[in-house]
Write a protein that holds these residues in place. Sequence first.
Motif, mmCIF file in Angstrom:
data_model
loop_
_atom_site.group_PDB
_atom_site.id
_atom_site.type_symbol
_atom_site.label_atom_id
_atom_site.label_comp_id
_atom_site.label_asym_id
_atom_site.label_seq_id
_atom_site.Cartn_x
_atom_site.Cartn_y
_atom_site.Cartn_z
ATOM 1 N N ARG A 64 -7.785 18.234 -12.851
ATOM 2 C CA ARG A 64 -6.352 18.569 -12.817
ATOM 3 C C ARG A 64 -5.970 19.387 -14.044
ATOM 4 O O ARG A 64 -5.064 20.201 -13.990
ATOM 5 C CB ARG A 64 -5.521 17.288 -12.752
ATOM 6 N N GLU A 65 -6.647 19.127 -15.151
ATOM 7 C CA GLU A 65 -6.427 19.865 -16.400
ATOM 8 C C GLU A 65 -7.770 20.070 -17.077
ATOM 9 O O GLU A 65 -8.721 19.349 -16.826
ATOM 10 C CB GLU A 65 -5.514 19.084 -17.344
ATOM 11 N N GLY A 66 -7.826 21.048 -17.963
ATOM 12 C CA GLY A 66 -9.021 21.278 -18.760
ATOM 13 C C GLY A 66 -10.082 22.073 -18.037
ATOM 14 O O GLY A 66 -9.849 22.638 -16.967
ATOM 15 N N GLU A 67 -11.272 22.114 -18.661
ATOM 16 C CA GLU A 67 -12.366 22.881 -18.089
ATOM 17 C C GLU A 67 -13.707 22.230 -18.381
ATOM 18 O O GLU A 67 -13.855 21.464 -19.331
ATOM 19 C CB GLU A 67 -12.357 24.314 -18.599
ATOM 20 N N LEU A 68 -14.681 22.582 -17.547
ATOM 21 C CA LEU A 68 -16.059 22.124 -17.673
ATOM 22 C C LEU A 68 -16.935 23.342 -17.880
ATOM 23 O O LEU A 68 -16.798 24.340 -17.165
ATOM 24 C CB LEU A 68 -16.485 21.389 -16.402
ATOM 25 N N SER A 69 -17.820 23.281 -18.848
ATOM 26 C CA SER A 69 -18.740 24.373 -19.119
ATOM 27 C C SER A 69 -20.169 23.849 -19.004
ATOM 28 O O SER A 69 -20.520 22.860 -19.640
ATOM 29 C CB SER A 69 -18.494 24.918 -20.528
ATOM 30 N N VAL A 70 -20.988 24.516 -18.190
ATOM 31 C CA VAL A 70 -22.403 24.176 -18.027
ATOM 32 C C VAL A 70 -23.196 25.332 -18.597
ATOM 33 O O VAL A 70 -23.069 26.465 -18.135
ATOM 34 C CB VAL A 70 -22.752 23.971 -16.536
ATOM 35 N N SER A 71 -24.020 25.055 -19.606
ATOM 36 C CA SER A 71 -24.818 26.133 -20.197
ATOM 37 C C SER A 71 -26.239 25.656 -20.453
ATOM 38 O O SER A 71 -26.486 24.472 -20.671
ATOM 39 C CB SER A 71 -24.180 26.636 -21.493
ATOM 40 N N VAL A 79 -29.049 30.945 -22.357
ATOM 41 C CA VAL A 79 -29.756 31.604 -21.270
ATOM 42 C C VAL A 79 -28.766 31.943 -20.162
ATOM 43 O O VAL A 79 -28.865 32.969 -19.514
ATOM 44 C CB VAL A 79 -30.886 30.695 -20.738
ATOM 45 N N GLY A 80 -27.804 31.048 -19.950
ATOM 46 C CA GLY A 80 -26.763 31.256 -18.947
ATOM 47 C C GLY A 80 -25.667 30.232 -19.127
ATOM 48 O O GLY A 80 -25.883 29.173 -19.719
ATOM 49 N N GLU A 81 -24.477 30.566 -18.629
ATOM 50 C CA GLU A 81 -23.341 29.659 -18.757
ATOM 51 C C GLU A 81 -22.389 29.869 -17.586
ATOM 52 O O GLU A 81 -22.227 30.981 -17.096
ATOM 53 C CB GLU A 81 -22.597 29.886 -20.065
ATOM 54 N N LYS A 82 -21.778 28.795 -17.147
ATOM 55 C CA LYS A 82 -20.791 28.843 -16.066
ATOM 56 C C LYS A 82 -19.649 27.904 -16.437
ATOM 57 O O LYS A 82 -19.876 26.800 -16.921
ATOM 58 C CB LYS A 82 -21.458 28.398 -14.767
ATOM 59 N N VAL A 83 -18.401 28.359 -16.237
ATOM 60 C CA VAL A 83 -17.206 27.581 -16.589
ATOM 61 C C VAL A 83 -16.447 27.253 -15.312
ATOM 62 O O VAL A 83 -16.278 28.126 -14.453
ATOM 63 C CB VAL A 83 -16.316 28.366 -17.580
ATOM 64 N N GLU A 90 -20.696 23.536 -6.538
ATOM 65 C CA GLU A 90 -21.619 24.656 -6.625
ATOM 66 C C GLU A 90 -22.972 24.172 -7.124
ATOM 67 O O GLU A 90 -23.077 23.175 -7.821
ATOM 68 C CB GLU A 90 -21.062 25.712 -7.581
ATOM 69 N N GLU A 91 -24.004 24.936 -6.762
ATOM 70 C CA GLU A 91 -25.336 24.724 -7.305
ATOM 71 C C GLU A 91 -25.685 25.959 -8.131
ATOM 72 O O GLU A 91 -25.855 27.045 -7.584
ATOM 73 C CB GLU A 91 -26.344 24.535 -6.179
ATOM 74 N N VAL A 92 -25.757 25.799 -9.431
ATOM 75 C CA VAL A 92 -26.047 26.907 -10.345
ATOM 76 C C VAL A 92 -27.550 26.943 -10.577
ATOM 77 O O VAL A 92 -28.168 25.907 -10.816
ATOM 78 C CB VAL A 92 -25.319 26.723 -11.691
ATOM 79 N N ARG A 93 -28.127 28.137 -10.521
ATOM 80 C CA ARG A 93 -29.561 28.291 -10.744
ATOM 81 C C ARG A 93 -29.769 29.227 -11.930
ATOM 82 O O ARG A 93 -29.335 30.375 -11.906
ATOM 83 C CB ARG A 93 -30.216 28.862 -9.499
ATOM 84 N N PHE A 94 -30.437 28.713 -12.969
ATOM 85 C CA PHE A 94 -30.773 29.512 -14.144
ATOM 86 C C PHE A 94 -32.262 29.835 -14.093
ATOM 87 O O PHE A 94 -33.092 28.941 -14.227
ATOM 88 C CB PHE A 94 -30.485 28.746 -15.438
ATOM 89 N N PRO A 95 -32.655 31.124 -13.894
ATOM 90 C CA PRO A 95 -34.078 31.468 -13.940
ATOM 91 C C PRO A 95 -34.601 31.328 -15.369
ATOM 92 O O PRO A 95 -33.968 31.798 -16.316
ATOM 93 C CB PRO A 95 -34.127 32.913 -13.476
ATOM 94 N N VAL A 96 -35.761 30.676 -15.513
ATOM 95 C CA VAL A 96 -36.321 30.408 -16.836
ATOM 96 C C VAL A 96 -37.829 30.605 -16.814
ATOM 97 O O VAL A 96 -38.446 30.656 -15.756
ATOM 98 C CB VAL A 96 -36.000 28.964 -17.293
ATOM 99 N N GLY A 97 -38.407 30.694 -17.993
ATOM 100 C CA GLY A 97 -39.858 30.716 -18.164
ATOM 101 C C GLY A 97 -40.299 29.385 -18.755
ATOM 102 O O GLY A 97 -39.478 28.515 -19.043
ATOM 103 N N ARG A 104 -26.527 21.854 -21.673
ATOM 104 C CA ARG A 104 -25.318 21.376 -22.359
ATOM 105 C C ARG A 104 -24.152 21.355 -21.383
ATOM 106 O O ARG A 104 -23.824 22.363 -20.772
ATOM 107 C CB ARG A 104 -24.996 22.272 -23.547
ATOM 108 N N ILE A 105 -23.535 20.185 -21.259
ATOM 109 C CA ILE A 105 -22.343 19.995 -20.441
ATOM 110 C C ILE A 105 -21.195 19.759 -21.409
ATOM 111 O O ILE A 105 -21.193 18.771 -22.138
ATOM 112 C CB ILE A 105 -22.486 18.778 -19.502
ATOM 113 N N ARG A 106 -20.224 20.663 -21.431
ATOM 114 C CA ARG A 106 -19.119 20.574 -22.384
ATOM 115 C C ARG A 106 -17.795 20.490 -21.632
ATOM 116 O O ARG A 106 -17.556 21.245 -20.698
ATOM 117 C CB ARG A 106 -19.128 21.803 -23.283
#
Length: 125
Positions: A64-71, A79-83, A90-97, A104-106
């Motif tokens: 209802r308020e605020g935000e979530l950041s997945v990085s 490497v990647g971040e989504k807010v 959603e299903e976020v996919r970060f390509p990595v080696g 980090r979940i903020r």
Amino acid sequence: MRTLLFLAVLALGLYWYAERYGLAVGYPPFLPVFYWNYTGEARYPLRVTGLHDAVKVKVAGSLREGELSVSLLKEGRPVGEKVYRGSFQEEVRFPVGPGEYLLRIRLQRAKGQVRYDWVATKFAP
């Protein structure tokens, strides 16, 4: 009657604490987490091996308020971040080696509920 009065005082105290300092109730990734005016972050170390790997993070919730950041970080660099704000699923996919990563979940002044889970997996290029 005393029990009812005690529960009312306890509820008011919990509400006061949540408004002033923030509150998070739940245990990710197994249960959804309910946030009330919460600011903080969670860090999860990951080890990725092999070729054509990805870190998938499944996020669903409603704020209802605020935000979530997945990085995703490697050696302190993103490497990647989504807010996210409002309602999301959603299903976020970060390509990595191969290597060591940090998920980090903020949250910033979040009110609502969020459920998240992550997995390191192989995918076809």
